[in-house]
Each structure stands twice: as C-alpha cells, then as structure tokens.
Design a protein around this motif. Structure first.
Motif, short mmCIF file in Angstrom:
data_model
loop_
_atom_site.label_atom_id
_atom_site.label_comp_id
_atom_site.label_asym_id
_atom_site.label_seq_id
_atom_site.Cartn_x
_atom_site.Cartn_y
_atom_site.Cartn_z
N ALA A 95 25.68 68.00 79.11
CA ALA A 95 24.69 67.25 80.16
C ALA A 95 25.18 66.55 81.53
O ALA A 95 25.00 65.49 81.49
CB ALA A 95 23.79 66.20 79.17
N CYS A 139 19.11 65.51 83.16
CA CYS A 139 18.07 66.13 82.53
C CYS A 139 16.78 66.00 83.67
O CYS A 139 15.90 65.01 83.48
CB CYS A 139 17.67 65.35 81.36
N CYS A 170 19.94 65.36 76.04
CA CYS A 170 18.80 65.77 76.64
C CYS A 170 18.03 66.43 75.76
O CYS A 170 18.40 66.95 74.55
CB CYS A 170 19.32 67.00 77.85
#
Length: 286
Positions: A80, A84, A59
């Motif tokens: 992540a 995102c 991200c």
C-alpha cells in the motif's frame, strides 16, 4: 360434533406448529446476531494485530474477485505505497489473506463478505500514520492540523505532538441514523489551540445483514438483497466510492419493509481505541 372436534384439533395443531416455527426463527435470528458480532470482533482483533506489526491499516481487498482466483482476499493496492484511492475502495471487503484469517472468518452468517472502508492515509505504507507512540500529552497543543500529521520520533516534552493534534481530521464519519455523531473526525475548529476532541473511526466494517443488500458474495457478485433497502442503509452499501463526504450509518434495527428498514451490523472503533489495542497509543507525559 365429531367434525367440530376434528377442526379444533387441527387448529390447535396448526397453532402449535406455527408457534414452534416462530420460536425456531427467533432462535435462528439470535444465533446469527451472536455469530455476526463474533465475526466483527474477530476482524477487529486481526486488524489491531496488523496495525501492531505494520503501523498502518490494510487497504481493502476487491470484493468482486471470486473465491479461489488470484488476488482474492489480498489488499489492493499491495503493497500500500499508493493510497487506497476511492476507486480501489469502491468494491472493498476485508482482506482476509492479508490479515491471516480464513475467508469464512471475513464472511457473515448470510454468506455476505464483510465490507471494509478505511481512510486512505491510514493505510499508507510510507507514512505509517497508525502510530501515536511518540505523541505526548505533555506536548504543546498548537494550531497545527491536517491528515498528514505524524508524531515526531525522539521528541521530548513540549516538543512532542499532542495527541489531539495528531487525531484531528483523521478517521471516518459515522452517525446513528438520527443525525447524532458516533464518530466525528473533524468538528468545526477555528485553528485556535487546543484542537477539539476528535473521534474519527479508524475503519468501518459492515455486515449487510439478513437481506444481504449491498454485500459481495463469494462468487464476487454484488447482492441486490431480498427486501427493501432502507434509507439509512444506502451509504453502507458496497460498490460505491469512499469520499470525504461519506457518512456511514449505524442505526437501530428495523425489520419493516419501509424506508426505515435497517439490518446492517457495523464495527467502527476510534483510532485511539485501535492504537491502544495495538499498544501504539500515546505515551505517558514526559
């Protein structure tokens, strides 16, 4: 007569100084162009190495966090597991700490942090979609499509997912400033096999050039720029959310102080290119 000679000498000297200054400016410009292209290339390599190890893209980091403060240069969110989301990419820059490179290696020659955008699903740490090693050209091209499609492990022959099905609808959109497609992840398709070729960008890196318009600096401030912002530069500016309709622009340079102005530098490799560089491309037909 002496005065005229003196004036001529002064004019010749002025012309010489101006010519030298112009030459220095040109040399500096060429040097910066070489430097920013080298910076983008180095980040491309770092991202491919990250994909090779993690089977996903990172991200973006939050560009509004000043150097030296907690979380500067670290992908957000981390890990992540969550996507995102547009909100987390609105200030996105290259996550230099996450990639294992220095902050200067993620900064352009004009002291702007390199803007970084990635399709959320390609950075998900659960599905890990940046991997075509089980996709097989011998697989059946079906009407299946969708961003969440992944190559099925331990498949054989026609039971495998075809690379075209995997790539369809994945990636970001990039045009050339004249309406021509440089990266097009999802061209019109009636869902009748086979799917069309898809050339979505795995990610987009943006240096905002000499003017710096739309770039975050090391203090975490968005830069307004020192000249007019061209129409083609608007979508590339940082501090705005990434949406499914976002089209990045990689146009020809234009130094005029008009709506045609364009001094951004971009890198936007296809998903296939990144996966090939990460040794995670589709296998040979089985």
């Amino acid at each position: 007569m002496a005065l005229m000679v003196f004036v001529c000498i002064v004019m010749i000297a002025a012309i010489g100084i101006f010519a030298k200054w112009t030459l220095q400016q040109t040399e500096r410009q060429l040097s910066n162009q070489t430097a920013v292209n080298a910076t983008l290339k180095k980040i491309d390599i770092a991202l491919a190495n990250f994909v090779a190890q993690n089977k996903r893209l990172p991200c973006p980091a939050d560009g509004s966090i000043a150097s030296g403060l907690p979380n500067a240069g670290i992908e957000s969110p981390y890990p992540a597991a969550a996507l995102c989301a547009p909100a987390t990419q609105a200030k996105g820059v290259v996550p230099w700490v996450t990639l294992g490179i220095s902050e200067s290696e993620a900064t352009d020659p004009w002291n702007g942090r390199i803007t970084y955008r990635v399709q959320a699903a390609l950075a998900n740490s659960v599905t890990k979609l940046m991997n075509m090693s089980w996709c097989d050209p011998a697989g059946t091209t079906t009407g299946a499509s969708g961003l969440a499609l992944a190559c099925t492990a331990a498949c054989s022959g026609t039971a495998c997912m075809h690379p075209l099905n995997f790539l369809y609808s994945k990636g970001l959109q990039v045009q050339d400033g004249l309406g021509g497609w440089l990266n097009q992840p999802a061209p019109p398709w009636a869902a009748v096999p086979p799917p069309p070729n898809s050339s979505g960008a795995a990610y987009v890196l943006i240096s905002h050039g000499p003017t710096g318009a739309g770039a975050y600096n090391k203090s975490g401030n968005i830069q307004p720029g020192s000249a007019v912002v061209g129409t083609n530069e608007m979508a590339n500016r940082n501090n705005q959310a990434l949406t499914g309709a976002t089209i990045f622009i990689d146009a020809k340079p234009d130094n005029t102080l008009t709506a045609s102005h364009f001094d951004d530098y971009l890198s936007h490799p296809t998903i296939s290119t990144v996966l090939t560089n990460a040794s995670l491309g589709p296998r040979s037909p089985h």
